[in-house]
Design a protein around this motif. Structure first.
Motif, PDB file in Angstrom:
ATOM      1  N   LYS A 908       0.669  -1.194  -0.013  1.00 48.71           N
ATOM      2  CA  LYS A 908      -0.078   0.117   0.005  1.00 48.71           C
ATOM      3  C   LYS A 908       0.868   1.175   0.017  1.00 48.71           C
ATOM      4  O   LYS A 908       1.857   1.382   0.808  1.00 48.71           O
ATOM      5  CB  LYS A 908      -0.869  -0.048   1.195  1.00 48.71           C
ATOM      6  CG  LYS A 908      -1.903   1.116   1.337  1.00 48.71           C
ATOM      7  CD  LYS A 908      -2.841   1.083   2.402  1.00 48.71           C
ATOM      8  CE  LYS A 908      -3.699   2.090   2.396  1.00 48.71           C
ATOM      9  NZ  LYS A 908      -4.558   2.675   1.475  1.00 48.71           N
ATOM     10  N   ASN A 935      -8.129   5.111  -7.655  1.00 47.06           N
ATOM     11  CA  ASN A 935      -9.277   4.381  -7.487  1.00 47.06           C
ATOM     12  C   ASN A 935      -9.128   3.267  -6.695  1.00 47.06           C
ATOM     13  O   ASN A 935     -10.110   2.467  -6.201  1.00 47.06           O
ATOM     14  CB  ASN A 935     -10.224   4.058  -8.599  1.00 47.06           C
ATOM     15  CG  ASN A 935     -11.275   5.342  -9.092  1.00 47.06           C
ATOM     16  OD1 ASN A 935     -11.275   6.219  -8.433  1.00 47.06           O
ATOM     17  ND2 ASN A 935     -11.632   5.094 -10.221  1.00 47.06           N
ATOM     18  N   LYS A 936      -8.010   2.621  -6.915  1.00 45.77           N
ATOM     19  CA  LYS A 936      -7.514   1.397  -6.127  1.00 45.77           C
ATOM     20  C   LYS A 936      -7.130   1.554  -4.573  1.00 45.77           C
ATOM     21  O   LYS A 936      -6.325   2.648  -4.062  1.00 45.77           O
ATOM     22  CB  LYS A 936      -6.396   0.648  -6.799  1.00 45.77           C
ATOM     23  CG  LYS A 936      -6.763   0.509  -8.289  1.00 45.77           C
ATOM     24  CD  LYS A 936      -7.931  -0.574  -8.502  1.00 45.77           C
ATOM     25  CE  LYS A 936      -8.206  -0.979  -9.821  1.00 45.77           C
ATOM     26  NZ  LYS A 936      -9.274  -1.972 -10.027  1.00 45.77           N
ATOM     27  N   LYS A 937      -7.312   0.575  -3.778  1.00 47.45           N
ATOM     28  CA  LYS A 937      -6.927   0.780  -2.220  1.00 47.45           C
ATOM     29  C   LYS A 937      -5.599   1.194  -1.933  1.00 47.45           C
ATOM     30  O   LYS A 937      -5.221   1.733  -1.061  1.00 47.45           O
ATOM     31  CB  LYS A 937      -7.480  -0.639  -1.370  1.00 47.45           C
ATOM     32  CG  LYS A 937      -7.435  -0.304  -0.097  1.00 47.45           C
ATOM     33  CD  LYS A 937      -7.783  -1.728   0.581  1.00 47.45           C
ATOM     34  CE  LYS A 937      -9.278  -1.999   0.303  1.00 47.45           C
ATOM     35  NZ  LYS A 937      -9.767  -3.246   0.987  1.00 47.45           N
ATOM     36  N   LYS A 938      -4.736   0.458  -2.931  1.00 50.91           N
ATOM     37  CA  LYS A 938      -3.217   0.735  -2.571  1.00 50.91           C
ATOM     38  C   LYS A 938      -2.779   2.206  -2.874  1.00 50.91           C
ATOM     39  O   LYS A 938      -1.963   2.631  -2.201  1.00 50.91           O
ATOM     40  CB  LYS A 938      -2.293  -0.142  -3.461  1.00 50.91           C
ATOM     41  CG  LYS A 938      -2.498  -1.818  -3.040  1.00 50.91           C
ATOM     42  CD  LYS A 938      -1.693  -2.486  -3.979  1.00 50.91           C
ATOM     43  CE  LYS A 938      -1.790  -4.147  -3.645  1.00 50.91           C
ATOM     44  NZ  LYS A 938      -1.107  -4.659  -4.786  1.00 50.91           N
ATOM     45  N   GLY A 940      -5.211   4.618  -2.788  1.00 49.49           N
ATOM     46  CA  GLY A 940      -6.341   5.704  -2.400  1.00 49.49           C
ATOM     47  C   GLY A 940      -5.862   6.716  -1.694  1.00 49.49           C
ATOM     48  O   GLY A 940      -6.521   7.629  -1.529  1.00 49.49           O
ATOM     49  N   ASP A 941      -4.534   6.820  -0.975  1.00 50.31           N
ATOM     50  CA  ASP A 941      -4.255   7.816  -0.034  1.00 50.31           C
ATOM     51  C   ASP A 941      -3.470   9.111  -1.052  1.00 50.31           C
ATOM     52  O   ASP A 941      -3.221  10.049  -0.591  1.00 50.31           O
ATOM     53  CB  ASP A 941      -3.359   7.483   1.027  1.00 50.31           C
ATOM     54  CG  ASP A 941      -4.130   6.669   1.926  1.00 50.31           C
ATOM     55  OD1 ASP A 941      -5.594   6.829   1.995  1.00 50.31           O
ATOM     56  OD2 ASP A 941      -3.637   5.761   2.719  1.00 50.31           O
TER      57      ASP A 941
END
Length: 1102
Positions: A908, A935-938, A940-941
């Protein structure tokens, strides 16, 4: 094939075809068989030599020496050629396989392994059933037809052995060994269709319900509706029987019964869930039947006042002793169990016949209890229903239906049948017909002989003929008092009325004992057999210990003990009113899935679905599946819900675990059909900008060579677009099919293990560019074709041969020619980790060497090199990353850093920015990729920062215009930076560095004659001319300046996505273009150079 052929020229001809020494079989060598060398002399081979040579298929001896034929004692004649003066006589040679993976060449005159084909000797084999077996041939070896390689490959090439695909049925060697072991022990016990299926099914279907519930059902529902109930139940079981027959005749059936049929048809998910609950249901059914037996025994003891303690504990004691006795019969072996079943069948048939004989023997003593013999008045009265005590048609049906189950009793011991394909259809369907007719006959006879209510009192004779209208009145008895309740005799009140009717009452009691014990015994055998098959397939971890079998019949003794323990536990509970409907629902769930299996297989239209039993229909099977589900809810709605939830939970678990099996299920066939149909539908639909997806051809080489490249691309293609891992292999010796398929399977397995949704696409080619062209043009199917080429930056381009650089740049040109977008990833430490030992390997666990170390011989591929399709390192001398080298030396700091950076996109990403330098409009791909990443969790920040070019006096205006465009695209951004100083001159030392970088690649035509300069340029087209350098001076300065701006603004970014500079084909040399890319991207965080194909991939229209 015999005949005259032109002689081989030996004296004046150049090198002839190589000669191959036929390998003699050890047997023929031992008998003194001689071989004729090329010079015609005869030499005798020693037996030891022949035996040693027989380990190989054939031995390549070498090329004929034109001058050395006279002393060619070591040179054997070609396998089909022997010299005879100026002519060549054909002498055929055949190959045979030993079943151990070895293939030998032998003289086909003495070898009978392959038949003479159409009167000629040939290696080709005629059709033979043994080639299609998965078990051993009659004489103990598995016959295999000659492989395509043996018939087609060059003679100096080692043919490969065919093997079973992963997850197929047990190997031939294992089966042969098992069969040999069984024969050595005297042979296993196998049953025909009567003893194995018919008797077993009839005993299981004729349960205790026949004797103690049928009369009550007739009293409640009447003859008409009872026949309707029997017909409904028979329809369900008949459809299921037809479906079972269809599946059982679609190929060889092994042990496992319902589990085997469902799992091989619908796959491990359905099979694994049903197999477990079906085995458990059979185990609990043992308790249910034994408790039924124990209750009857305790009633008899109670009648003679001989109870041991109280009724409940007596049931437990009798039940425990009974199940121990049944366990002893089962463990003694299937033969003893079958003998016990025959004895029980004889008793049961005797009881049924005894009942029907009794119906024709009316006795005055029985009339007060309601039995008058056959009477039309009683028949008419009992024809209609008379539901009492809140009973309904469906509640009565729910009570009867368990009496119709048991049709899978024969299929459950499919492994113990001589011919399951023939036995299961005949035995099951005939059992359904016989038992159905028996139930109907009992219904009509009881309805025609016995009145619904009787007092049992001899004094209740007719006194008032006016008010008495019942059938009994016409026969001289008045039972009208029973309408007030309290009567103990008649169809409605006496469960033991069949004992009353029968000629000899105790025989009916014996029949009840026989029905309960036979059903218990069948369930006690079925449960371990099904459970053993389930455990052998290793669907659920931790259950492997129950797969072991003992004795000549492979008896699941551990399964017997487990079934005994489960049955005993429920016997001790002795409260089966709640568990009984769940058992019925478990059986019905199995029936529903068997019916659905036939519908599913027919719908999938797989060529492999061709059962020899033709009397089935997919829509009838679907109706049967629906009927089973309906009946489940009719019997007990909450039990049906519990059953469905358990099946669903087990299905989800098995789907999540994904067992490594391949049974060729109809689920696979249907998925293929759907994929093919959808692909064809897509081809008829024009592409639309709203549906654009980046479909990437990623030039990875072996997938584990460049994990950073794969992880990054997977981040924005997962569940969105296609990802294909391209691999161009440039080899001088093309591997055989087995090596190719193993390599492909390993690479795809590695991708699957890493949860990367991608395809591995290898191609063989003479050079990297041609291979890349093949991939660019041929990868994909219909609309599922790549539209974006992704490569790694060639970090070491300046150290290798410039020919490789020319190929690398030309691949980019080829991609643009084919209207591909191009994406290039640069990491400062590089991408390729294939030279580092110990990284993720492609070897599967069973291919790893023993001892815990990754020790495999290192293969140097100097001439036989597998070129990486992304040439970030020279491909002239390279080891395949499929093969790991033993090492204990610590990694260098460079390699450690390379390994760390290769995993950076796997984890991440923390808070940071993705800097998008959208300098040139390429259709929007440069902007779309970072949007998909965020758009992906990895990712997302991370926030998107956009950098664009502009003029100093219009910075605010340009920012507003870009902000408007991004908002219309609905793309979130944190900041927009307008660079007004892009065209500022770069710093002097950076210009000097660029000059030093291009110096070795300059043509310097001004320092030589024009003709020499032209010749050198033709030989080395990558050279930079002075004219070219002057023409593109401003563009070169822009790359230098952009690198300075990148270092100023984006040195802390998580990722930089930047418009890739273009090089005009035929004008900009490869060396200058690589210098631009090198200068632009050096000393920066991870950088993606992106250039779309200038077709819009973003739109603000709805």
């Amino acid at each position: 094939m015999s005949g005259q052929r032109p002689a081989l020229k030996t004296g004046s001809s150049p090198k002839s075809r190589f000669q191959v020494d036929p390998v003699a079989e050890a047997a023929s060598a031992a008998s003194g068989e001689r071989t004729t060398p090329a010079d015609g002399s005869t030499g005798s081979k020693a037996p030891g030599t022949a035996a040693e040579e027989s380990k190989g298929r054939f031995r390549v001896v070498g090329f004929l020496d034109p001058g050395g034929l006279g002393s060619a004692m070591d040179i054997g004649a070609p396998p089909d050629v022997s010299h005879n003066g100026d002519t060549v006589k054909s002498d055929s040679v055949s190959l045979h396989s030993t079943g151990t993976g070895q293939t030998h060449i032998s003289d086909s005159h003495s070898n009978t392994y392959y038949m003479r084909t159409f009167g000629h000797n040939t290696i080709d084999a005629v059709p033979n059933i043994d080639f299609y077996r998965q078990t051993a041939a009659p004489f103990g070896e598995k016959l295999t037809r000659p492989s395509l390689s043996e018939l087609h490959d060059e003679l100096d090439k080692e043919p490969f052995e065919e093997g079973l695909a992963n997850g197929e049925e047990p190997s031939a060697a294992e089966e042969a060994a098992a069969i040999a072991a069984k024969e050595a022990k005297g042979g296993s016990v196998k049953f025909g269709w009567v003893k194995g299926v018919l008797i077993r099914c009839m005993l299981n279907i004729w349960g205790v319900m026949l004797f103690i519930r049928m009369s009550w059902i007739v009293g409640q529902a009447g003859i008409g509706l009872t026949i309707a109930i029997i017909a409904m139940a028979t329809v369900v079981t008949t459809i299921t029987g037809l479906s079972t027959s269809a599946i059982a005749t679609n190929g060889f059936v092994r042990g496992g019964g319902a589990y085997y049929l469902i799992s091989r048809s619908l796959g491990p998910e359905f099979g694994g869930s049903i197999g477990l609950i079906f085995a458990f249901a059979n185990a609990v059914a043992v308790a249910m039947y034994v408790v039924g037996f124990a209750e009857t025994v305790v009633e008899l003891l109670n009648d003679v006042d001989a109870l041991m303690t109280d009724e409940l504990n007596d049931i437990r004691i009798v039940g425990t002793l009974t199940v121990i006795l049944l366990l002893g019969i089962s463990v003694a072996g299937m033969e003893w169990e079958a003998k016990a079943q025959i004895v029980l069948l004889v008793i049961l048939l005797g009881a049924i016949v005894n009942y029907f004989i009794g119906t024709f023997l009316p006795m005055e003593s029985k009339e007060p209890k309601g039995f008058f013999g056959y009477s039309s008045a009683i028949l008419l009265e009992n024809l209609g229903p008379d539901f009492r005590e809140d009973e309904t048609f469906f509640s009565v049906f729910a009570i009867f239906f368990p009496a119709a189950t048991g049709i899978l009793a024969g299929a459950n011991i499919s492994g113990d049948l001589t011919d399951p394909q023939s036995a299961i259809p005949k035995g099951t369907l005939l059992a359904i017909v016989i038992t159905g007719l028996t139930y109907v006959a009992v219904t009509i006879s009881t309805g025609a002989c016995i009145v619904r209510d009787a007092t049992g009192d001899h004094n209740d004779t007719v006194s008032d003929t006016v008010n008495c209208t019942d059938a009994a009145c016409t026969l001289g008895y008045d039972f009208s008092i029973c309408k007030e309740g309290g009567c103990q005799y008649g169809l409605m009140n006496d469960f033991q009325v069949m004992s009353l009717v029968s000629g000899f009452g105790p025989l009916i009691t014996a029949g009840i004992f026989s029905a309960t014990l036979s059903s218990a015994l069948a369930s006690l055998v079925s449960a371990p057999k099904v459970f053993q098959a389930l455990c052998k397939d290793d669907i659920y971890p931790g259950l492997g210990m129950f797969a072991k079998g003992y004795g000549k019949n492979n008896e699941p003794l551990r399964g017997y003990v487990l079934t005994f323990c489960i049955g005993l536990a429920f016997i001790l509970i002795a409260e089966l009113n709640i568990i009984a409907p769940i058992i019925s629902n478990f059986f019905l769930a199995s029936y529903a899935l068997i019916n659905f299996s036939v519908f599913h297989a027919s719908l999938a239209n797989s060529p492999g679905w061709r059962p020899s039993f033709k009397y089935y229909n997919k829509w009838v099977s679907l109706a049967g599946a629906v009927l089973c589900c309906v009946v489940m809810f009719v019997i007990n709605w909450w039990a049906a819900l519990v059953t469905l939830l358990i099946v669903l939970a087990l299905y989800i678990y098995v789907s999540y675990k994904k067992p490594d099996v391949n049974w060729g299920s109809s689920t696979q066939a249907l998925i293929y059909n759907q994929a093919l149909t959808h692909c064809l539908h897509l081809t008829g639909v024009e592409d639309h900008v709203k549906n654009f997806r980046p479909q990437c051809l990623v030039m990875t080489g072996y997938p584990n060579s460049r994990p950073a490249l794969i992880h990054l691309v997977h981040s924005f293609t997962k569940n969105i677009g296609l990802m294909a891992c391209g691999h161009v292999r440039t080899v001088s010796r093309r591997p055989n099919f087995k090596e190719l398929s193993q390599d492909h399977a390993r690479c795809q397995r590695w991708l699957h293990k890493k949860s990367i949704k991608a395809f591995y696409c290898p191609v063989f080619s003479d050079n990297l560019r041609h291979g890349a062209q093949v991939l660019l043009q041929a990868t994909g199917l219909g609309r599922l074709k790549p539209n974006t080429l992704v490569m790694g930056f060639k970090n070491n381009w300046s150290d290798g041969e410039m020919r490789d650089v020319e190929i690398y740049v030309n691949i980019i040109h080829d991609a643009f020619d084919l209207q591909y977008g191009v994406v290039i990833l640069r990491l400062q430490d590089g991408l390729d980790i294939s030279h580092i030992q110990g990284q993720d390997e492609l070897l599967s666990p069973h291919e790893k060497p023993a001892g815990g170390r990754d020790v495999v011989v290192t293969v140097s591929l100097a001439k036989d090199s597998d070129s990486d399709s992304c040439p970030s390192k020279t491909t002239s001398n390279q080891s395949s990353p499929l093969i790991m080298r033993e090492t204990k030396s610590p990694l260098s700091l460079t390699d450690q850093r390379l390994l760390e950076t290769s995993q950076q996109f796997k984890k991440k990403q923390g808070k940071g920015t993705i800097d998008v330098w959208w300098l040139f409009d390429d259709g929007g791909l440069t902007l779309l990729i970072p949007y998909l990443l965020t758009n992906k969790k990895k990712w997302g920040d991370c926030r998107i920062r956009v950098f664009i070019g502009g003029k100093i006096n219009r910075i605010d205006h340009d920012r507003r215009v870009m902000a408007t465009l991004l908002s219309r695209f609905r793309i979130d951004f944190s900041d927009i930076n307008v660079l007004g100083d892009i065209n500022t001159k770069p710093k002097k030392h950076n210009k000097l560095s660029f000059k030093e970088l291009i110096e070795p690649y300059r043509l310097k035509e001004d320092d030589m004659e024009q003709e020499a300069a032209e010749r050198l340029k033709a030989q080395e087209p990558w050279r930079i001319t002075d004219n070219e350098l002057e023409l593109y001076k401003a563009k070169s300065n822009r790359q230098i300046r952009l690198n300075e701006l990148l270092q100023d603004h984006s040195s802390t970014a998580k990722l930089i996505v930047m418009s890739m500079p273009l090089a005009r084909k035929g004008t900009v040399s490869s060396a200058l273009y690589m210098c631009w890319l090198e200068t632009l991207s050096k000393d920066l965080p991870p950088l993606l150079l992106v250039r779309g194909n200038h077709q819009s991939v973003l739109t603000f229209y709805s």
